[in-house]
Design a protein around this motif. Sequence first.
Motif, PDB file in Angstrom:
ATOM      1  N   MET A   1      49.231 -32.654  -1.725  1.00  0.00           N
ATOM      2  CA  MET A   1      50.515 -32.542  -1.651  1.00  0.00           C
ATOM      3  C   MET A   1      50.597 -32.282  -0.021  1.00  0.00           C
ATOM      4  N   ARG A   2      52.344 -32.810   0.213  1.00  0.00           N
ATOM      5  CA  ARG A   2      52.117 -32.957   1.467  1.00  0.00           C
ATOM      6  C   ARG A   2      53.650 -31.554   2.054  1.00  0.00           C
ATOM      7  N   VAL A   3      52.920 -30.707   3.066  1.00  0.00           N
ATOM      8  CA  VAL A   3      53.968 -30.074   4.258  1.00  0.00           C
ATOM      9  C   VAL A   3      54.599 -30.387   5.109  1.00  0.00           C
ATOM     10  N   VAL A   4      55.668 -29.864   5.160  1.00  0.00           N
ATOM     11  CA  VAL A   4      56.126 -29.459   6.273  1.00  0.00           C
ATOM     12  C   VAL A   4      56.796 -28.841   6.902  1.00  0.00           C
ATOM     13  N   LEU A   5      56.114 -28.875   8.605  1.00  0.00           N
ATOM     14  CA  LEU A   5      55.951 -28.082   9.212  1.00  0.00           C
ATOM     15  C   LEU A   5      56.708 -28.067  10.385  1.00  0.00           C
ATOM     16  N   ILE A   6      58.120 -26.748   9.897  1.00  0.00           N
ATOM     17  CA  ILE A   6      59.493 -26.808  10.504  1.00  0.00           C
ATOM     18  C   ILE A   6      59.135 -25.549  12.429  1.00  0.00           C
ATOM     19  N   PRO A   7      59.149 -25.855  13.349  1.00  0.00           N
ATOM     20  CA  PRO A   7      58.555 -24.958  14.740  1.00  0.00           C
ATOM     21  C   PRO A   7      59.916 -24.215  14.493  1.00  0.00           C
ATOM     22  N   GLY A   8      60.029 -23.032  15.477  1.00  0.00           N
ATOM     23  CA  GLY A   8      60.853 -21.960  15.680  1.00  0.00           C
ATOM     24  C   GLY A   8      60.951 -22.458  17.537  1.00  0.00           C
ATOM     25  N   TRP A   9      62.321 -22.165  17.701  1.00  0.00           N
ATOM     26  CA  TRP A   9      63.145 -22.164  18.947  1.00  0.00           C
ATOM     27  C   TRP A   9      62.196 -23.080  20.170  1.00  0.00           C
ATOM     28  N   ASN A  10      61.712 -21.871  20.426  1.00  0.00           N
ATOM     29  CA  ASN A  10      60.026 -21.689  21.571  1.00  0.00           C
ATOM     30  C   ASN A  10      59.379 -22.985  21.174  1.00  0.00           C
ATOM     31  N   GLU A  11      58.998 -23.213  20.289  1.00  0.00           N
ATOM     32  CA  GLU A  11      58.127 -24.041  19.666  1.00  0.00           C
ATOM     33  C   GLU A  11      58.192 -25.598  19.535  1.00  0.00           C
ATOM     34  N   SER A  12      57.428 -26.588  19.445  1.00  0.00           N
ATOM     35  CA  SER A  12      57.286 -28.056  19.285  1.00  0.00           C
ATOM     36  C   SER A  12      57.092 -28.177  17.907  1.00  0.00           C
ATOM     37  N   GLY A  13      57.442 -29.989  17.723  1.00  0.00           N
ATOM     38  CA  GLY A  13      56.461 -30.046  16.456  1.00  0.00           C
ATOM     39  C   GLY A  13      55.146 -29.944  16.746  1.00  0.00           C
ATOM     40  N   LYS A  14      54.685 -29.982  18.076  1.00  0.00           N
ATOM     41  CA  LYS A  14      52.946 -30.091  18.522  1.00  0.00           C
ATOM     42  C   LYS A  14      52.771 -28.681  18.505  1.00  0.00           C
ATOM     43  N   GLY A  15      53.107 -27.970  18.781  1.00  0.00           N
ATOM     44  CA  GLY A  15      53.402 -26.408  18.899  1.00  0.00           C
ATOM     45  C   GLY A  15      52.733 -26.065  17.484  1.00  0.00           C
ATOM     46  N   MET A  16      52.826 -26.450  16.553  1.00  0.00           N
ATOM     47  CA  MET A  16      52.914 -26.735  14.812  1.00  0.00           C
ATOM     48  C   MET A  16      51.470 -26.871  14.155  1.00  0.00           C
ATOM     49  N   ARG A  17      50.712 -28.189  15.069  1.00  0.00           N
ATOM     50  CA  ARG A  17      49.642 -27.989  14.984  1.00  0.00           C
ATOM     51  C   ARG A  17      47.942 -27.183  14.438  1.00  0.00           C
TER      52      ARG A  17
END
Length: 270
Positions: A1-17
């Motif tokens: 299954m695919r999960v799309v990670l959505i960061p908060g305002w003070n985070e980037s996509g990299k921060g969700m790794r």
Amino acid sequence: MRVVLIPGWNESGKGMRVFAEGRNGLPGLAAVGYECVSFDGGRGGLNERIDQLAEFLSGVRANGNSGDPTLLFGYSAGGIIARGLMRSRQASEWKIGALFQLGAPNGGIVTDHVAGLLHRIHFSMDVIEDLDLESPFMQWLNGTAGHWETDSATHEKHWRPNKKPWVTARDVPILNLIGRVPRYRHLTDGVVFVDLATLGGHVPHAFVDDPRANHLNLSGSWNPMTLTLRRWFCDDRLWPKAVDAAARFFSGAGFPAAREAKSSAAIKTS
């Protein structure tokens, strides 16, 4: 299954790794069989970012199996973007299977309390305006405004919606994992009030009660300003609980991964 990670305002996509790949020998969602992709968070106000998430999901589906549902994992305001997407469009259009939120301020934030702090850690002010609990955006998202009630016994104020709020799209399960810090009397994670995170109890939720369950450390991140001013430490104590809770939630919603995640007794659910 695919999960799309959505960061908060003070985070980037990299921060969700960390939620996908893990850290310091601790596993992320990929280790239990989920395919994870990260949205970069977008630009502008909340409505603009909802549109950008929709465009991103279109690209993700075009590059994969468009018949499979997409699972959303939104940290902080990323959870608001995800709910906003479902509010503005039919969830069936994007085949959203479930939404896991982490510290999402579903009723907004009390900007009088945090605006100065968030400004100092470089939050965009257009975002602050949209996230204000009395903003037109939050009233649109929830389908109602709200009010504060004072508990006669404790004299603490609790936020309540004026009427039953809109929570999620039909047939799309939702869960918000919320930090409660003892020194804040378990009322908030330092940014998001529990009453606002749960819309007065209407949003299905779970709690992490921990002295370090501050808003930033829920995602295993830190900021020198909050470390100095509010003693918000960063460690690997909490984000693994979010990974575990998300995996169990997705599996319970009917979207199991390739391998079963270990359960955690430290999470209290409601």
